[in-house]
Scaffold this active site. Structure first.
Site, PDB file in Angstrom:
ATOM      1  N   ASP A 274     -16.042  37.605  66.848  1.00 39.76           N
ATOM      2  CA  ASP A 274     -15.223  38.642  67.478  1.00 39.76           C
ATOM      3  C   ASP A 274     -14.249  39.286  66.501  1.00 39.76           C
ATOM      4  O   ASP A 274     -13.686  40.336  66.791  1.00 39.76           O
ATOM      5  CB  ASP A 274     -14.454  38.051  68.662  1.00 39.76           C
ATOM      6  CG  ASP A 274     -13.720  39.127  69.447  1.00 39.76           C
ATOM      7  OD1 ASP A 274     -14.381  40.068  69.924  1.00 39.76           O
ATOM      8  OD2 ASP A 274     -12.479  39.048  69.551  1.00 39.76           O
ATOM      9  N   GLY A 409     -12.611  44.959  68.849  1.00 37.46           N
ATOM     10  CA  GLY A 409     -13.874  45.525  68.395  1.00 37.46           C
ATOM     11  C   GLY A 409     -14.706  46.178  69.471  1.00 37.46           C
ATOM     12  O   GLY A 409     -15.148  47.321  69.329  1.00 37.46           O
TER      13      GLY A 409
END
Length: 522
Positions: A274, A409
């Site tokens: 992540d 993200g």
């Protein structure tokens, strides 16, 4: 001297106040007019201290200048001793009182008080707050600390923490735990938390741990020469620096460089799937040199950011910062003018700013994410929770603090894919920040051509009406501009407007936008 709305450092006597306020059993008598008596506000409001700082003022007025201000100062010293019964008194003058040139040290000595008197001579018009703290602590050590027998167990002093310091309270706790785990006792923590009696036994330690060079390097150098105590050079901010610090301390103490890393999560958090969106994010750093140098190492080597700019406001540490900046292929910005810092940030258009309270204001104006890494800070950076910057837990805290302002993200991808969506648009901000999102602007209605004109003659829609030769953006160009990532969009807008002005254009079309892009790409 210049007029400014903001200053990174106060005058030197504020640094002396920070040292005095952090200590116990020491009282600071400050020769100062009424307007300089603001210490209570600094420490009780911003730091949320539960008691007033140990500072007394002469508070002389204009009418006193025609009589004997020396007597006013001596009476303030007598009153301070009788009321507070300190173990030692520190005397000095504020920047305003320095102009009347009373010898505060000599006047205090003439009273023959039954406690040590520490003299301060701080050049208020040449130096600033950090110098004042550093010099004050040095003079306290010179006056009170003497060579003495070493402790039976290997021990050290922790030097540098002061009142109003950025996370100093929690840093001391974290580093004390780390040292104890290595089998090293902490003899004295100073100046914060120490008394004059504690300063007198500084010499019992085998070496010194220098946590904050800005406020205690002079004292550490003095102790190395006078008390024969070496001191640490590594500041343990970040995982790599903490491991280097452990190795350095182990060598000084003659012990095994062992440490419990079971609570350390930052390296895995930085390397997890992540966190791949963090890689290559452009970051600008500004603050005191110690924190900026440490933060730059974390940013590049531990999180994967790209450091595009770094600087400090304390000129005493310009040389080490310039040397560090060269390692990143950068030229350091050394200034205490926040407007210069803002100009540098605008020119670089970073994706994240790591700085002081002032950079937080700049970031808010420019719409750039920001995290605070250095003093000066405001009340929200004195948290109730345990939140160190040093050691392994400090590395965890830093990761969380730096990442929190950023858009994560997946959300960045959603912004790219659904730029005009009611939920995912640039003005909404990161969804995890809470608060009310700003609704997406309604699409602008395109202007229609005048009656009788052909499509070729139709005027392109205008985003804003021009007034007195002002450059305006046509709607199609404005829409195309929004396709540029938001963290560099401001720079693209400025460059295009500059290009249009140089070409004598008053309206910016898509063609102008791409011509400007090609021009600045050469």
């Amino acid at each position: 001297m210049k007029l400014t709305l903001w200053t990174y450092e106060g005058p030197p006597h504020v640094g002396a106040m920070r040292v005095a306020t952090g200590m116990t059993g020491l009282h600071y008598v400050l020769h100062a007019p009424q307007g300089d008596t603001y210490a209570d506000l600094l420490f009780t409001m911003i730091e949320r201290r539960g008691k007033r700082p140990p500072v007394s003022y002469t508070t002389f007025q204009a009418r006193d200048l025609g009589s004997d201000t020396a007597e006013v100062f001596q009476q303030a010293c007598r009153d301070a001793y009788e009321r507070f019964q300190p173990q030692a008194i520190m005397v000095g003058a504020s920047c305003t009182a320095e102009l009347i040139q009373d010898d505060t040290g000599g006047l205090a000595d003439a009273l023959s008080l039954p406690v040590p008197v520490v003299h301060l001579e701080l050049p208020s018009y040449q130096r600033k707050e950090n110098f004042g703290a550093d010099e004050s602590f040095l003079q306290i050590c010179r006056k009170l600390a003497k060579p003495t027998e070493r402790t039976a167990q290997v021990s050290c002093n922790i030097l540098g923490p002061t009142a109003l310091g950025f996370r100093h309270r929690d840093d001391v706790t974290e580093i004390t735990q780390l040292l104890n785990a290595m089998g090293i006792a902490v003899n004295v923590v100073a100046p914060m938390g120490s008394s004059p009696a504690d300063i007198a036994r500084l010499g019992a330690a085998h070496f010194n741990v220098l946590l904050y060079p800005e406020t205690a390097e002079s004292a550490a150098r003095w102790a190395e020469k006078t008390l024969k105590q070496p001191y640490t050079k590594v500041v343990p901010i970040g995982v790599g620096a903490t491991r280097d610090f452990i190795a350095e301390v182990a060598k000084l103490a003659g012990v095994e460089p062992k440490a419990d890393e079971s609570r350390l999560r930052q390296p895995w958090w930085s390397a997890s799937v992540d966190s791949t969106y963090l890689t290559g994010k452009r970051v600008f750093l500004f603050g005191d040199a110690t924190h900026v140098i440490a933060a730059a190492r974390i940013a590049r080597d531990e999180v994967g950011f790209e450091v595009v700019g770094m600087g400090c406001y304390n000129r005493e540490y310009a040389r080490p910062l310039r040397a560090a900046a060269k390692d990143y292929g950068l030229e350091a910005l050394i200034t205490d003018d926040y407007l210069e810092v803002e100009e540098a940030i605008q020119a670089l258009a970073p994706e994240l700013i790591l700085g002081t309270q002032m950079e937080r204001h700049i970031a808010k104006r420019l719409g750039i994410p920001c995290a605070v890494i250095s003093a000066p800070v405001h009340v929200q950076d004195f948290p109730a929770r345990y939140s160190p910057q040093m050691g392994f837990e400090g590395a965890n805290v830093i990761f969380d603090t730096w990442i929190h302002p950023l858009t994560m993200g997946l959300e960045e991808h959603l912004l790219t894919m659904f730029r005009e969506d009611f939920e995912f648009h640039d003005e909404a901000g990161p969804s995890h920040h809470g608060g009310k999102a700003v609704p997406a602007s309604a699409p602008r209605a395109e202007a229609t051509a005048d009656e009788g004109s052909t499509p070729e003659e139709a005027v392109p829609p205008v985003a804003a009406e021009a007034t007195s030769g002002e450059i305006v953006w046509l709607s199609d160009a404005e829409k195309e501009l929004k396709k540029i990532p938001f963290f560099v969009r401001g720079k693209a807008r400025r460059n295009t407007e500059k290009f249009a002005a140089e070409k004598g254009l008053t309206r910016i079309s898509i063609e102008t936008l791409y011509e400007a892009k090609a021009h600045y790409a050469r």
